[in-house]
Scaffold this motif. Sequence first.
Motif, mmCIF file in Angstrom:
data_model
loop_
_atom_site.group_PDB
_atom_site.id
_atom_site.type_symbol
_atom_site.label_atom_id
_atom_site.label_comp_id
_atom_site.label_asym_id
_atom_site.label_seq_id
_atom_site.Cartn_x
_atom_site.Cartn_y
_atom_site.Cartn_z
ATOM 1 N N ARG A 158 0.842 -1.198 0.000
ATOM 2 C CA ARG A 158 0.000 0.000 0.000
ATOM 3 C C ARG A 158 0.880 1.251 0.000
ATOM 4 N N ALA A 159 1.893 1.243 0.843
ATOM 5 C CA ALA A 159 2.797 2.396 0.905
ATOM 6 C C ALA A 159 3.531 2.576 -0.418
ATOM 7 N N ALA A 162 1.149 4.075 -2.906
ATOM 8 C CA ALA A 162 0.905 5.488 -2.623
ATOM 9 C C ALA A 162 2.103 6.334 -3.045
ATOM 10 N N GLY A 165 2.153 6.657 -6.693
ATOM 11 C CA GLY A 165 1.126 7.613 -7.096
ATOM 12 C C GLY A 165 1.579 9.044 -6.878
ATOM 13 N N ALA A 166 2.210 9.308 -5.736
ATOM 14 C CA ALA A 166 2.677 10.658 -5.441
ATOM 15 C C ALA A 166 3.784 11.075 -6.409
ATOM 16 N N ALA A 197 -3.290 14.417 -4.954
ATOM 17 C CA ALA A 197 -3.751 13.453 -3.947
ATOM 18 C C ALA A 197 -4.497 12.292 -4.601
ATOM 19 N N ALA A 200 -2.145 9.563 -5.806
ATOM 20 C CA ALA A 200 -1.532 8.929 -4.634
ATOM 21 C C ALA A 200 -2.522 7.967 -3.981
ATOM 22 N N ALA A 201 -3.773 8.421 -3.851
ATOM 23 C CA ALA A 201 -4.796 7.559 -3.266
ATOM 24 C C ALA A 201 -5.062 6.352 -4.156
ATOM 25 N N GLY A 203 -2.929 4.944 -6.138
ATOM 26 C CA GLY A 203 -1.798 4.030 -5.960
ATOM 27 C C GLY A 203 -1.934 3.215 -4.676
ATOM 28 N N ALA A 204 -2.368 3.883 -3.606
ATOM 29 C CA ALA A 204 -2.545 3.176 -2.331
ATOM 30 C C ALA A 204 -3.642 2.133 -2.441
ATOM 31 N N GLY A 207 -2.203 -0.701 -4.983
ATOM 32 C CA GLY A 207 -0.932 -1.335 -4.616
ATOM 33 C C GLY A 207 -1.062 -2.746 -4.081
#
Lengths: 214, 183
Positions: A158-159, A162, A165-166, A197, A200-201, A203-204, A207
């Motif tokens: 998950r990290a 994210a 994504g960021a 955001a 990033a979300a 991607g989290a 992931g």
Amino acid sequence: MKTEALIAMLANGPVQVAPGAVARRVLAAVAVGGAVALGVVLAALRLRPDLAAAVHAPMFWLKLAVPVVVAALAIVAVRRLARPGGRAGPVVAIGAVLAVVLAAFAVADVALAPAGERAAIVLGRTALPCVVLVTALSLPGLAALFVALRSLAPTRLRAAGAAAGALAAGVGAAIYALHCNEMTLPFVAVWYALGMAVPAALGALLGPRWLRWS
Amino acid sequence: MEDVEEALRSALLLALSGDNEAYVAFLTRTGAHLRSYFRRRLASSPNDVEDLVQETLLAIHNRRHTFEPTARLMPWLYAIARYKLIDLLRAQSPRRAIEVALDDDEGIAELVHADASPAETRRDLAKLLDALPDRYRLPIVLVKLEGRSVAEAAQATGISQAAIKVGIHRGLKKLAAIVAKRR
């Protein structure tokens, strides 16, 4: 199969690897994502027409600096999270502090503006396209980074998602800034941040499922 | 802990620069640590241990480019071992997968100190076997460990061949129960 046979098989062949594979694959993914986003901006969205004049305005560079800093922090996190056991590390805290600083300047900007202009410097004229296009321009980079991460070995999926994504968002937003003609800090602090955001979300969210490797 | 770290790390670094003999040594010793670590975590399904050791060695091989030469090795190995273990447990028992996920860094000492050289393993097994009555222990020792045939074992002990087979079967089950209870 016996374990000794497996070991013999694995050692029977080239074992040598060139160092720096993680950095190389992450950078290649960023380059691919950035190139696609730049191509879209040049071909479909167009650079802002007053670009030659805008480069003399500090706000132009500040607007570019925000996503570039996001990308710079995120690339550190991605490279760390791409390895087994890796954590994002101190960049998360650094990013949080910088976000607070940005928010403080944005709030001060709004507070110091004449009452009649406050809404305009926050909302601008392109808030919705900003969020949608920053997200859209991030997607090629996100896809390329996911491909790269699947060839590496993240264990905090998950990290890692994210952070990817960021990173994609920072690159996408920096390229979008070449098209966007909004020139206020509060606009960047709200809409660019929101646009970054979303990937990033995403991607989290993706992931844990898409970054699994075996 | 430093010894294990240094020995394994230098073996891997040699291997990554092209020394395949060092690679065999690295994988063999890493396999021993993994075996012992997984054995503790999978006491209720000992049949999965060797499969998981092999799967993990394969993952280590396939992902060896993600090892940073300046970093410590054991956290890297442990992260891969834990990842593969959680993968397996997730399919079998989601609750245990969460337990292992929560272990996080505590389990690393277990992997480092887990010294499952074949000798150690045999000693462990010998201790376990001592807990069994002769009618189970002798068939297992003669057939499974010394590699004799059922007929030879029957002749040596004066037990019938059928009883040897039953003894092996029940004895191994009993051993598994003892191991499971030890957790």
